[in-house]
Design a protein around this motif. Structure first.
Motif, PDB file in Angstrom:
ATOM      1  N   ASN A  87      66.007 -23.858-116.308  1.00 43.05           N
ATOM      2  CA  ASN A  87      65.957 -23.899-114.852  1.00 43.05           C
ATOM      3  C   ASN A  87      66.519 -22.591-114.314  1.00 43.05           C
ATOM      4  N   ASN A  88      66.886 -22.546-113.056  1.00 45.55           N
ATOM      5  CA  ASN A  88      67.325 -21.275-112.474  1.00 45.55           C
ATOM      6  C   ASN A  88      68.758 -20.917-112.855  1.00 45.55           C
ATOM      7  N   ARG A  89      69.434 -21.783-113.627  1.00 45.30           N
ATOM      8  CA  ARG A  89      70.822 -21.517-114.006  1.00 45.30           C
ATOM      9  C   ARG A  89      71.056 -21.438-115.502  1.00 45.30           C
ATOM     10  N   GLU A  90      70.293 -22.208-116.274  1.00 44.78           N
ATOM     11  CA  GLU A  90      70.603 -22.299-117.700  1.00 44.78           C
ATOM     12  C   GLU A  90      69.363 -22.613-118.519  1.00 44.78           C
ATOM     13  N   THR A  91      69.485 -22.335-119.807  1.00 38.69           N
ATOM     14  CA  THR A  91      68.435 -22.692-120.745  1.00 38.69           C
ATOM     15  C   THR A  91      68.695 -24.096-121.252  1.00 38.69           C
ATOM     16  N   LEU A  92      67.701 -24.972-121.094  1.00 31.56           N
ATOM     17  CA  LEU A  92      67.857 -26.366-121.475  1.00 31.56           C
ATOM     18  C   LEU A  92      67.447 -26.621-122.923  1.00 31.56           C
ATOM     19  N   TYR A  93      66.478 -25.861-123.387  1.00 26.37           N
ATOM     20  CA  TYR A  93      65.982 -26.079-124.742  1.00 26.37           C
ATOM     21  C   TYR A  93      65.284 -24.810-125.217  1.00 26.37           C
ATOM     22  N   SER A  94      65.464 -24.471-126.473  1.00 31.01           N
ATOM     23  CA  SER A  94      64.731 -23.342-127.055  1.00 31.01           C
ATOM     24  C   SER A  94      64.359 -23.658-128.486  1.00 31.01           C
ATOM     25  N   GLU A  95      63.286 -23.044-128.941  1.00 28.72           N
ATOM     26  CA  GLU A  95      62.761 -23.287-130.288  1.00 28.72           C
ATOM     27  C   GLU A  95      62.117 -22.005-130.782  1.00 28.72           C
ATOM     28  N   PHE A  96      62.256 -21.716-132.069  1.00 26.68           N
ATOM     29  CA  PHE A  96      61.693 -20.505-132.660  1.00 26.68           C
ATOM     30  C   PHE A  96      60.969 -20.872-133.946  1.00 26.68           C
ATOM     31  N   SER A  97      59.860 -20.190-134.199  1.00 24.88           N
ATOM     32  CA  SER A  97      59.105 -20.473-135.410  1.00 24.88           C
ATOM     33  C   SER A  97      58.411 -19.203-135.870  1.00 24.88           C
ATOM     34  N   GLY A  98      58.391 -18.979-137.174  1.00 26.82           N
ATOM     35  CA  GLY A  98      57.713 -17.820-137.729  1.00 26.82           C
ATOM     36  C   GLY A  98      58.641 -16.642-137.926  1.00 26.82           C
ATOM     37  N   ASN A  99      58.072 -15.571-138.446  1.00 29.81           N
ATOM     38  CA  ASN A  99      58.854 -14.384-138.766  1.00 29.81           C
ATOM     39  C   ASN A  99      58.418 -13.187-137.924  1.00 29.81           C
TER      40      ASN A  99
END
Length: 306
Positions: free
Chosen positions: A57-69
């Protein structure tokens, strides 16, 4: 060919809830359980080499995900830089509006005042460069073709910005200036050139001074050398990019490299109407010019879904 992808969620300005937090979103728990499988399937179905994904949202990251190289086979993370291609146009438009705020530019002044040597061919008007404005460049309404003959998305031969600029002058307008809409890289490359001319800075230095540094977007750049020396980057699985990175002249239309962390900060600046940590980077009235529809569903460097 497989490509890396940076995905940002919840950037829709009109649905931003300023009080939203992780604890306010019970759906996030369910989403987090399914997200990994969904993203992997999305990655495979679309032949994407790797991705970085976030909901915020405009204040914080609620969820993140990373995949691959990354290009050098290290896991993609929030610091991994991606080429954001035409999303660069939004950053170019913001830079132009900051220059307008500074009194360097005017949206409705003919570009011939800023680039006196520039000419373009037209079957509709004599001296169309005296009718084309910065607003038209940033809203795809100047009438330019999609690409220039030299230095374009389909021309991988290295060339200088001057070669690219000169080749734009060989093109012909598709319609009278300001009379319609046609997506074009040329307007944004000219806008970046105008910013350079009026500020006395390279476009990258202007971005660093007025946008990247104030936002602490420390890994964002349009400089090819910064990309070449960065060991945490994504450029697909094309073998030669590991030791060769051609300079491209599309500085305003598609040259920005950034990472998930930096670009979330950038998006939050827009979501907070130009403010960051109670400081105003750009006044709301100038920022809102970017979100005002000029024609069809486009503002200035900004697609607007009605």
């Amino acid at each position: 060919m497989k490509f890396p992808l940076l995905i940002l969620g919840a950037i829709l300005f009109y649905c931003c809830d300023t009080t939203l937090s992780k604890t306010d979103l019970p759906i996030m728990d369910n989403f987090s359980l399914k997200s990994h499988e969904s993203l992997i399937r999305f990655k495979q179905d679309n032949k994407i080499e790797g991705l970085a994904f976030a909901i915020f949202n405009n204040r914080e990251t609620l969820y993140s995900e990373f995949s691959g190289n990354s290009t050098y086979n290290s896991p993609i993370n929030e610091e991994t830089i991606f080429s954001i291609q035409s999303i660069s146009k939004n950053i170019t438009a913001l830079a132009a509006m900051i220059a307008v705020q500074d009194g360097l530019l005017n949206l409705d002044t003919p570009i011939s005042s800023y680039l006196p040597s520039f000419k373009v061919n037209s079957c509709f008007d004599g001296k169309p460069e005296q009718r084309i404005t910065l607003r038209m460049l940033l809203s795809h309404t100047a009438g330019f073709t999609h690409e220039a003959p030299i230095g374009n998305n389909y021309d991988y031969k290295p060339c200088s910005k001057l070669d690219h600029f000169n080749s734009i002058m060989e093109t012909w307008l598709k319609f009278p200036a300001g009379k319609s809409y046609s997506y074009s890289n040329l307007g944004f490359d000219l806008a970046a050139t105008i910013i350079e001319q009026k500020s006395g800075l390279s476009f990258n230095d202007f971005l660093e001074l007025r946008i990247f540094d104030p936002l602490e977007m420390l890994n964002s750049t349009t400089e090819d050398q910064d990309v070449v020396t960065n060991q945490n980057k994504t450029e697909g699985n094309i073998p030669w990019v590991k030791n060769k990175h051609y300079s491209i002249p599309l500085i305003g239309s598609g040259a920005v490299y950034t990472n998930l962390k930096d670009f979330i900060t950038y998006a939050q600046l827009l979501m907070n109407f130009g403010q960051i940590e109670r400081k105003t980077l750009i006044d709301r009235k100038y920022l809102l010019e970017m979100f005002k529809i000029n024609t069809i569903n486009y503002g200035l460097g900004t697609y607007i879904d009605k």
